[in-house]
Design a protein around this motif. Structure first.
Motif, PDB file in Angstrom:
ATOM      1  N   LEU A  88       0.834  -1.208   0.000  1.00 55.22           N
ATOM      2  CA  LEU A  88       0.000   0.000   0.000  1.00 55.22           C
ATOM      3  C   LEU A  88       0.864   1.252   0.000  1.00 55.22           C
ATOM      4  N   GLU A  89       1.920   1.236   0.808  1.00 52.90           N
ATOM      5  CA  GLU A  89       2.812   2.393   0.873  1.00 52.90           C
ATOM      6  C   GLU A  89       3.514   2.599  -0.464  1.00 52.90           C
ATOM      7  N   ARG A  90       3.911   1.520  -1.103  1.00 53.84           N
ATOM      8  CA  ARG A  90       4.570   1.615  -2.415  1.00 53.84           C
ATOM      9  C   ARG A  90       3.632   2.251  -3.454  1.00 53.84           C
ATOM     10  N   ARG A  91       2.373   1.865  -3.419  1.00 58.84           N
ATOM     11  CA  ARG A  91       1.398   2.420  -4.358  1.00 58.84           C
ATOM     12  C   ARG A  91       1.145   3.897  -4.080  1.00 58.84           C
ATOM     13  N   GLU A  92       1.031   4.255  -2.797  1.00 58.01           N
ATOM     14  CA  GLU A  92       0.805   5.658  -2.459  1.00 58.01           C
ATOM     15  C   GLU A  92       1.984   6.527  -2.860  1.00 58.01           C
ATOM     16  N   LEU A  93       3.198   6.010  -2.704  1.00 62.30           N
ATOM     17  CA  LEU A  93       4.379   6.773  -3.122  1.00 62.30           C
ATOM     18  C   LEU A  93       4.404   6.972  -4.636  1.00 62.30           C
ATOM     19  N   ARG A  94       3.905   5.992  -5.350  1.00 60.53           N
ATOM     20  CA  ARG A  94       3.886   6.097  -6.810  1.00 60.53           C
ATOM     21  C   ARG A  94       2.778   7.062  -7.283  1.00 60.53           C
ATOM     22  N   GLU A  95       1.626   7.033  -6.614  1.00 62.04           N
ATOM     23  CA  GLU A  95       0.483   7.811  -7.084  1.00 62.04           C
ATOM     24  C   GLU A  95       0.433   9.226  -6.523  1.00 62.04           C
ATOM     25  N   GLU A  98       3.985  13.728  -3.489  1.00 64.11           N
ATOM     26  CA  GLU A  98       4.054  14.972  -2.718  1.00 64.11           C
ATOM     27  C   GLU A  98       3.295  14.842  -1.398  1.00 64.11           C
ATOM     28  N   ALA A  99       2.125  14.226  -1.443  1.00 60.90           N
ATOM     29  CA  ALA A  99       1.352  14.033  -0.218  1.00 60.90           C
ATOM     30  C   ALA A  99       2.104  13.152   0.770  1.00 60.90           C
ATOM     31  N   GLU A 100       2.789  12.140   0.259  1.00 62.32           N
ATOM     32  CA  GLU A 100       3.557  11.256   1.118  1.00 62.32           C
ATOM     33  C   GLU A 100       4.756  11.966   1.725  1.00 62.32           C
ATOM     34  N   LEU A 101       5.358  12.863   0.956  1.00 61.94           N
ATOM     35  CA  LEU A 101       6.472  13.650   1.482  1.00 61.94           C
ATOM     36  C   LEU A 101       5.996  14.536   2.631  1.00 61.94           C
ATOM     37  N   GLU A 102       4.843  15.171   2.448  1.00 63.06           N
ATOM     38  CA  GLU A 102       4.296  16.019   3.506  1.00 63.06           C
ATOM     39  C   GLU A 102       3.959  15.189   4.742  1.00 63.06           C
ATOM     40  N   GLU A 103       3.428  14.008   4.512  1.00 62.86           N
ATOM     41  CA  GLU A 103       3.084  13.136   5.636  1.00 62.86           C
ATOM     42  C   GLU A 103       4.324  12.746   6.425  1.00 62.86           C
ATOM     43  N   LEU A 104       5.400  12.421   5.718  1.00 58.46           N
ATOM     44  CA  LEU A 104       6.641  12.062   6.390  1.00 58.46           C
ATOM     45  C   LEU A 104       7.194  13.229   7.189  1.00 58.46           C
ATOM     46  N   ALA A 105       7.130  14.411   6.605  1.00 60.24           N
ATOM     47  CA  ALA A 105       7.603  15.602   7.316  1.00 60.24           C
ATOM     48  C   ALA A 105       6.771  15.855   8.575  1.00 60.24           C
ATOM     49  N   GLU A 106       5.463  15.660   8.499  1.00 59.18           N
ATOM     50  CA  GLU A 106       4.597  15.864   9.666  1.00 59.18           C
ATOM     51  C   GLU A 106       4.922  14.868  10.774  1.00 59.18           C
ATOM     52  N   ILE A 107       5.194  13.633  10.391  1.00 61.15           N
ATOM     53  CA  ILE A 107       5.531  12.620  11.396  1.00 61.15           C
ATOM     54  C   ILE A 107       6.836  12.982  12.096  1.00 61.15           C
TER      55      ILE A 107
END
Length: 236
Positions: A88-95, A98-107
Motif C-alpha cells: 500500500l505504501e509503495r502504491r501511495e508513493l507512486r500515485e 508529494e502528499a507522502e512527502l508532507e506526511e513524512l515531514a509531519e511525522i
C-alpha cells in the motif's frame, strides 16, 4: 541528518534480538512446566519407567509441534500484514509522492523536529529511499528484516524441546525411589533460571518473575501429582 535513522535501525535490530531471546526463554519455560506437570502426574499413578518415558516423549513431541505450528501461523499472519502495508505504501508513493512527502515531514515534526528540519529530513530520506523511509518512520517496519515464520517455528520447536528434556530425563534416569524429588528439585531450579532470564531481558525485577515462575511450576506439579495419585489409587 541521517544519524537518527542509523541509531533507530540499530535500536530496532537490538529490540528484535531481545524479542527472540525472550521468546526462546518463554518457550523453554513452557516446555519445562507442561512436561513436568505431565510426567509428575503420571508418576503419581505409576512408577513404571517405560510408562513415564512414553508419556514424557508424547508430551514433548505434542507440545513442541503445537508451539511450532502456532508460531508459524501467527508470524505468517504478521508477515502478510507487513507485506500488505508495504504494498500500500509503495502504491501511495507512486500515485501521490508529494502528499507522502508532507506526511513524512509531519511525522518527523511530531517526533520533535522543527518544521524546517523535519521538511529537510523528509526530503533527504525520500531521495535516498522513499519506501524504506516511510516503512521505518511511518509503519515501524524494516523492509530488509521482515518476520520469518519458519525461523519462528523452528525457534519455538527447539526452545520447547530443550525445556521439556529436563523433566523428562529427571523422571526416567534416577532410581525409582528418588525420581520425584529429583524431578521437582530440577524443575524448580530451572524455573528460577528462566524466570531470572526473562526478567533481565525485560528489564524487570528478577525476584517477582522468579517467584511467579516457581509458584506456578510447583502448583502445576502439585495438582497433576494429586490427580495422578487419586487415579492410581482408584485403579484407573
Amino acid at each position: 541528518m541521517m544519524e537518527p535513522t542509523h541509531d533507530e535501525a540499530h535500536g530496532g535490530a537490538l529490540g528484535a534480538r531481545l524479542n527472540w531471546l525472550r521468546a526462546a526463554v518463554l518457550g523453554a519455560n513452557d516446555g519445562i512446566v507442561s512436561t513436568a506437570g505431565l510426567v509428575v502426574g503420571v508418576a503419581g499413578a505409576t512408577t513404571d519407567r517405560g510408562t513415564l518415558l512414553t508419556a514424557g516423549l508424547a508430551g514433548l513431541l505434542a507440545g513442541s509441534m503445537s508451539m511450532a505450528a502456532g508460531e508459524y501461523v501467527s508470524v505468517s499472519t504478521q508477515r502478510d500484514s507487513e507485506q500488505a502495508a508495504l504494498a500500500l505504501e509503495r502504491r501511495e508513493l507512486r500515485e501521490q509522492p508529494e502528499a507522502e512527502l508532507e506526511e513524512l515531514a509531519e511525522i518527523l515534526e511530531q517526533r520533535g523536529l522543527s518544521p524546517d528540519v523535519a521538511r529537510e529530513a523528509a526530503v533527504q530520506l525520500t531521495a535516498r529511499d522513499a519506501l524504506r523511509a516511510h516503512a521505518r518512520v511511518e509503519l515501524g517496519i524494516d523492509p530488509d528484516e521482515l518476520t520469518n515464520p519458519w525461523h519462528a517455528a523452528w525457534a519455538s520447536f527447539l526452545a520447547f524441546t530443550v525445556g521439556a528434556l529436563l523433566p523428562l530425563l529427571a523422571i526416567v534416569l534416577p532410581p525409582a525411589g528418588v525420581r520425584l524429588p529429583v524431578t521437582v528439585a530440577s524443575v524448580l531450579a530451572a524455573l528460577v533460571i528462566t524466570g531470572w532470564s526473562s526478567a533481565r531481558l525485560g528489564a524487570a525485577k528478577p525476584a517477582r518473575a522468579v517467584g511467579r515462575n516457581v509458584v506456578g511450576g510447583a502448583l502445576a506439579m502439585g495438582v497433576t501429582y494429586a490427580a495422578g495419585a487419586l487415579l492410581g489409587a482408584a485403579g484407573v
